[in-house]
Every structure is written in structure tokens, then in C-alpha cells.
Design a protein around this motif. Structure first.
Motif, PDB file in Angstrom:
ATOM      1  N   UNK A  48       0.814  -1.210   0.000  1.00 35.58           N
ATOM      2  CA  UNK A  48       0.000   0.000   0.000  1.00 35.58           C
ATOM      3  C   UNK A  48       0.850   1.262   0.000  1.00 35.58           C
ATOM      4  N   UNK A  49       2.032   1.207   0.597  1.00 36.76           N
ATOM      5  CA  UNK A  49       2.922   2.357   0.636  1.00 36.76           C
ATOM      6  C   UNK A  49       3.512   2.664  -0.733  1.00 36.76           C
ATOM      7  N   UNK A  50       3.715   1.638  -1.524  1.00 35.18           N
ATOM      8  CA  UNK A  50       4.249   1.761  -2.889  1.00 35.18           C
ATOM      9  C   UNK A  50       5.569   2.531  -2.930  1.00 35.18           C
ATOM     10  N   UNK A  51       6.365   2.349  -1.960  1.00 38.87           N
ATOM     11  CA  UNK A  51       7.659   3.012  -1.929  1.00 38.87           C
ATOM     12  C   UNK A  51       8.699   2.096  -1.351  1.00 38.87           C
ATOM     13  N   UNK A  52       9.918   2.551  -1.301  1.00 38.30           N
ATOM     14  CA  UNK A  52      10.958   1.705  -0.713  1.00 38.30           C
ATOM     15  C   UNK A  52      10.690   1.468   0.772  1.00 38.30           C
ATOM     16  N   UNK A  53      11.059   0.302   1.205  1.00 35.82           N
ATOM     17  CA  UNK A  53      10.836  -0.024   2.610  1.00 35.82           C
ATOM     18  C   UNK A  53      12.082  -0.688   3.175  1.00 35.82           C
ATOM     19  N   UNK A  54      12.077  -0.866   4.460  1.00 36.28           N
ATOM     20  CA  UNK A  54      13.164  -1.589   5.101  1.00 36.28           C
ATOM     21  C   UNK A  54      13.037  -3.063   4.741  1.00 36.28           C
ATOM     22  N   UNK A  55      14.152  -3.761   4.583  1.00 37.02           N
ATOM     23  CA  UNK A  55      14.059  -5.187   4.257  1.00 37.02           C
ATOM     24  C   UNK A  55      13.528  -6.003   5.436  1.00 37.02           C
ATOM     25  N   UNK A  56      12.778  -7.034   5.110  1.00 36.54           N
ATOM     26  CA  UNK A  56      12.308  -7.969   6.130  1.00 36.54           C
ATOM     27  C   UNK A  56      13.456  -8.894   6.524  1.00 36.54           C
ATOM     28  N   UNK A  57      14.307  -9.220   5.550  1.00 37.47           N
ATOM     29  CA  UNK A  57      15.471 -10.063   5.800  1.00 37.47           C
ATOM     30  C   UNK A  57      16.635  -9.495   5.002  1.00 37.47           C
ATOM     31  N   UNK A  58      17.730  -9.312   5.683  1.00 34.58           N
ATOM     32  CA  UNK A  58      18.954  -8.843   5.037  1.00 34.58           C
ATOM     33  C   UNK A  58      20.058  -9.755   5.522  1.00 34.58           C
ATOM     34  N   UNK A  59      20.539 -10.614   4.624  1.00 36.63           N
ATOM     35  CA  UNK A  59      21.506 -11.644   4.973  1.00 36.63           C
ATOM     36  C   UNK A  59      22.800 -11.393   4.212  1.00 36.63           C
ATOM     37  N   UNK A  60      23.918 -11.463   4.917  1.00 36.10           N
ATOM     38  CA  UNK A  60      25.231 -11.304   4.294  1.00 36.10           C
ATOM     39  C   UNK A  60      26.121 -12.434   4.802  1.00 36.10           C
ATOM     40  N   UNK A  68      18.606  -9.532   0.098  1.00 40.08           N
ATOM     41  CA  UNK A  68      17.642  -8.642   0.750  1.00 40.08           C
ATOM     42  C   UNK A  68      16.263  -9.021   0.242  1.00 40.08           C
ATOM     43  N   UNK A  69      15.369  -9.330   1.182  1.00 39.00           N
ATOM     44  CA  UNK A  69      13.984  -9.625   0.827  1.00 39.00           C
ATOM     45  C   UNK A  69      13.074  -8.619   1.502  1.00 39.00           C
ATOM     46  N   UNK A  70      12.136  -8.124   0.739  1.00 39.32           N
ATOM     47  CA  UNK A  70      11.086  -7.283   1.312  1.00 39.32           C
ATOM     48  C   UNK A  70      10.107  -8.199   2.041  1.00 39.32           C
ATOM     49  N   UNK A  71       9.165  -7.611   2.755  1.00 38.69           N
ATOM     50  CA  UNK A  71       8.140  -8.427   3.419  1.00 38.69           C
ATOM     51  C   UNK A  71       7.317  -9.188   2.386  1.00 38.69           C
TER      52      UNK A  71
END
Length: 186
Positions: A48-60, A68-71
């Protein structure tokens, strides 16, 4: 309460009256599923925000490779993994799966997928020996085991002792006889 002669310490206001906590009425749903009740709601909010968001998972990893996966991506991928568990792995709500993986992205997908399907996840460290794995398989009555090609030989050496184990799923770029390949199924 006095902690020191010159310093006053008291419990936070919300914990000072235990009877008040008991009087607090919270709505607790009859059925709660973290994957659908939390993750999917965050995914919807993200859409609904239709914008960049913080990643749900960020693995390195140690080499600097990152995922990086979004929700929305985490939700979608966990649904695909849930389909693998309930389809080719033939797991149903209440069945147990022994997951022996390093902390790779698939570990997180499997955790959320198990929540979605009601499959009981039994996490294990990659330091388990064949004897440890055998004990856990027998004690848990796990119907499925998921690991990498590093521990697959240890599993193969004890799998015949577990009458409950029906499916072996490997997370590897290569295939192995008697094992389903996670990447191929996904």
C-alpha cells in the motif's frame, strides 16, 4: 523502594501494580499464525505504501554475498516453501521436521513456512554428529529432515533406524540419491 541512601529506584509504573495487570483484558485470537497475522499484514502495508521499505530479511555471508527480501518477497517465498512441505514432503499440521542448517536464508524461509503450515520445526545445530541426529529423529518422531550436503552422509548412516522418517530434503546445488532437492522443488 530504597536502593541506596541517595538514589531512589522503583519499578516501572506498568509493573508496580500486579493486580492491575490481571484486570487488563486483552483480545487474544482463538487461532494465531505469525506468518499470516503478522508477516502478511506487513507485506500488505508495504504494498500500500508503494515506496521503498526496510528489508524484512537482510543476509550477508562471510564472502560479502547478500540477499535482501522485502516483506512481500519473504511472504511469497515462504508460501512457496510451505507448498513444498505440504506437497512433495507430504507434511501436515502437527508433523515434525528436523532442520539442521547453518543460518542461511533458507533457514528463515523454512521457519516461516512451518508456521504457515502448522508443521513443528525442530532446529538443530550443524555440529550434530550422526549419533545426535539419530537420537533426535527417534525422540521427535520427525517425518522429514532438512539439511545440507555436508551433513547428508551422517543422516544417511542413521536414517534406516527411524521408522518415522519418510522424507529427506537437501539444500544443495547438487542432487543426492534418496533426497529431494530444495532448489529444484522451489
Amino acid at each position: 523502594r530504597r536502593f541506596h541512601q541517595h538514589h531512589k529506584t522503583s519499578a516501572p509504573l506498568n509493573f508496580s501494580d500486579y493486580e492491575a495487570i490481571g484486570r487488563c483484558k486483552q483480545e487474544v485470537p482463538e487461532y494465531f499464525n505469525f506468518a499470516s497475522d503478522v508477516l502478511d499484514k506487513w507485506s500488505q502495508t508495504e504494498k500500500e505504501r508503494k515506496g521503498p521499505s526496510n528489508p524484512a530479511l537482510w543476509w550477508i555471508n562471510g564472502k560479502g554475498d547478500e540477499i535482501k527480501w522485502s516483506f512481500e518477497e519473504l511472504g511469497f517465498l515462504s508460501q512457496k516453501v510451505a507448498n513444498v512441505l505440504s506437497g512433495p514432503c507430504s507434511l501436515q499440521r502437527g508433523d515434525r521436521v528436523l532442520v539442521i542448517l547453518p543460518r542461511i536464508p533458507e533457514w528463515w524461509l523454512l521457519n516461516v513456512a512451518c508456521m504457515r503450515t502448522g508443521v513443528i520445526i525442530i532446529p538443530g545445530t550443524t555440529q550434530l554428529t550422526a549419533q545426535d541426529i539419530c537420537y533426535r529423529l527417534l525422540a521427535s518422531k520427525a517425518k522429514c529432515i532438512i539439511t545440507t550436503d555436508v551433513l547428508a552422509p551422517a543422516v544417511d548412516s542413521v536414517a534406516s533406524r527411524s521408522q518415522f522418517l519418510k522424507t529427506k530434503l537437501i539444500i544443495s546445488e547438487s542432487s543426492r540419491a534418496g533426497w529431494l532437492n530444495f532448489s529444484d522443488l522451489l
